[in-house]
Write a protein that holds these residues in place. Structure first.
Motif, PDB file in Angstrom:
ATOM      1  N   ALA A   1       0.652  -1.043   0.150  1.00  0.00           N
ATOM      2  CA  ALA A   1      -0.278  -0.182  -0.330  1.00  0.00           C
ATOM      3  C   ALA A   1       0.666   1.600   0.312  1.00  0.00           C
ATOM      4  O   ALA A   1       2.099   1.211   0.598  1.00  0.00           O
ATOM      5  N   ASP A   2       0.370   2.255  -0.244  1.00  0.00           N
ATOM      6  CA  ASP A   2       0.803   3.723  -0.629  1.00  0.00           C
ATOM      7  C   ASP A   2       1.288   4.265   0.711  1.00  0.00           C
ATOM      8  O   ASP A   2       0.305   3.775   1.665  1.00  0.00           O
ATOM      9  N   GLN A   3       2.723   4.746   1.296  1.00  0.00           N
ATOM     10  CA  GLN A   3       2.522   5.400   2.601  1.00  0.00           C
ATOM     11  C   GLN A   3       3.012   6.607   2.961  1.00  0.00           C
ATOM     12  O   GLN A   3       3.157   7.468   1.930  1.00  0.00           O
ATOM     13  N   THR A   4       2.655   7.233   3.725  1.00  0.00           N
ATOM     14  CA  THR A   4       2.825   8.303   4.447  1.00  0.00           C
ATOM     15  C   THR A   4       3.810   8.524   5.642  1.00  0.00           C
ATOM     16  O   THR A   4       3.741   8.099   6.518  1.00  0.00           O
ATOM     17  N   VAL A   5       4.862   9.078   4.796  1.00  0.00           N
ATOM     18  CA  VAL A   5       5.508   9.489   6.184  1.00  0.00           C
ATOM     19  C   VAL A   5       6.534  10.726   6.341  1.00  0.00           C
ATOM     20  O   VAL A   5       5.959  11.818   5.587  1.00  0.00           O
ATOM     21  N   PHE A   6       7.229  11.137   7.648  1.00  0.00           N
ATOM     22  CA  PHE A   6       7.502  11.907   8.066  1.00  0.00           C
ATOM     23  C   PHE A   6       9.223  12.096   7.604  1.00  0.00           C
ATOM     24  O   PHE A   6       9.915  11.446   7.344  1.00  0.00           O
ATOM     25  N   PHE A   7       9.681  13.191   6.976  1.00  0.00           N
ATOM     26  CA  PHE A   7      11.483  13.959   7.234  1.00  0.00           C
ATOM     27  C   PHE A   7      11.693  12.814   8.362  1.00  0.00           C
ATOM     28  O   PHE A   7      12.068  12.612   8.991  1.00  0.00           O
ATOM     29  N   GLY A   8      12.957  12.153   7.244  1.00  0.00           N
ATOM     30  CA  GLY A   8      13.641  11.077   8.336  1.00  0.00           C
ATOM     31  C   GLY A   8      13.750   9.681   8.850  1.00  0.00           C
ATOM     32  O   GLY A   8      14.274   9.355   9.316  1.00  0.00           O
ATOM     33  N   GLU A   9      12.767   9.539   8.508  1.00  0.00           N
ATOM     34  CA  GLU A   9      11.373   8.007   9.388  1.00  0.00           C
ATOM     35  C   GLU A   9      12.633   7.119   8.080  1.00  0.00           C
ATOM     36  O   GLU A   9      12.720   7.357   6.945  1.00  0.00           O
ATOM     37  N   GLN A  10      12.513   6.254   8.391  1.00  0.00           N
ATOM     38  CA  GLN A  10      13.179   4.791   7.613  1.00  0.00           C
ATOM     39  C   GLN A  10      11.527   4.526   7.155  1.00  0.00           C
ATOM     40  O   GLN A  10      10.511   4.513   8.305  1.00  0.00           O
TER      41      GLN A  10
END
Length: 211
Positions: free
Chosen positions: A18-27
């Motif tokens: 699935a598509d994902q939304t992550v924050f700056f610098g996250e793995q």
């Protein structure tokens, strides 16, 4: 499989997740384990970035792959190609949206006036995080001529017993989100005894005598 003298091979199915939304610098973790081949086996896989700010893919030839999100907003597309034991291949694409984490908003509640020995409720339940959840709360006393013991200081709602003397007590609520960003807000509690509130104010008016 065999159908008379002819042999058929079905194409494998690639599933990049699935598509994902992550924050700056996250793995970021990519999972292709749902890929399959109904009449054989998947012999090889390959993850490949097709769009967005460049990232370094770790274990790009394995069903599970990862990378570190860049420190800027971007939309990254990653393609997963799988090849079966007969050489047929299929591809699927997943999108990773990289956004900046916004700090949580602390709401310590309005100032209060209470009497001595009253149970005082500090309510921070209106605190919020615009892009996630609040991970931790911390209530602390910051000012006042008498210290109080805060109950459940690590919860959204904390309580204490008002001291027996008149006082103005200051408190700060710190809220922290899952990425470690925090926000603070303050509130005051004024303790006033009934005897103090019932006293009549002294008049400062001057009497002028006409001679």
């Amino acid at each position: 499989y065999l159908n008379g003298p002819e042999q058929f091979n079905f194409y494998p199915v690639s599933n990049a997740g699935a598509d994902q939304t992550v924050f700056f610098g996250e793995q970021v973790y990519l999972d292709g384990t749902q890929s399959a081949d109904q009449d054989g086996t998947i012999e090889s896989v390959l993850w490949r970035q097709t769009e967005g700010v460049g990232v370094l893919l770790s274990d790009s030839s394995q069903t599970n792959c990862s990378f570190t999100a860049p420190l800027q907003p971007t939309e990254i597309k990653i393609s997963l190609t799988v090849i079966d034991n007969e050489g047929l291949e299929a591809a699927d694409t997943t999108t990773v949206f990289v956004v900046q984490n916004q700090p949580p908003v602390s709401v310590a509640g309005p100032d209060q006036s209470v009497g001595p020995s009253d149970v005082v409720i500090l309510d921070g339940s209106n605190s919020s995080d615009p892009d996630g959840d609040i991970y931790a709360y911390l209530w602390q006393q910051t000012s006042g001529n008498v210290g109080v013991d805060l109950f459940s200081a690590d919860q959204s709602i904390s309580t204490f017993y008002a001291p027996e003397q008149n006082a103005v007590l200051g408190f700060v609520l710190t809220v922290t989100d899952s990425s470690g960003l925090s926000g603070t807000d303050t509130t005051q509690v004024i303790i006033v005894s009934l005897s103090a509130t019932s006293q009549s104010p002294k008049s400062n008016k001057e009497t002028i005598c006409l001679l």
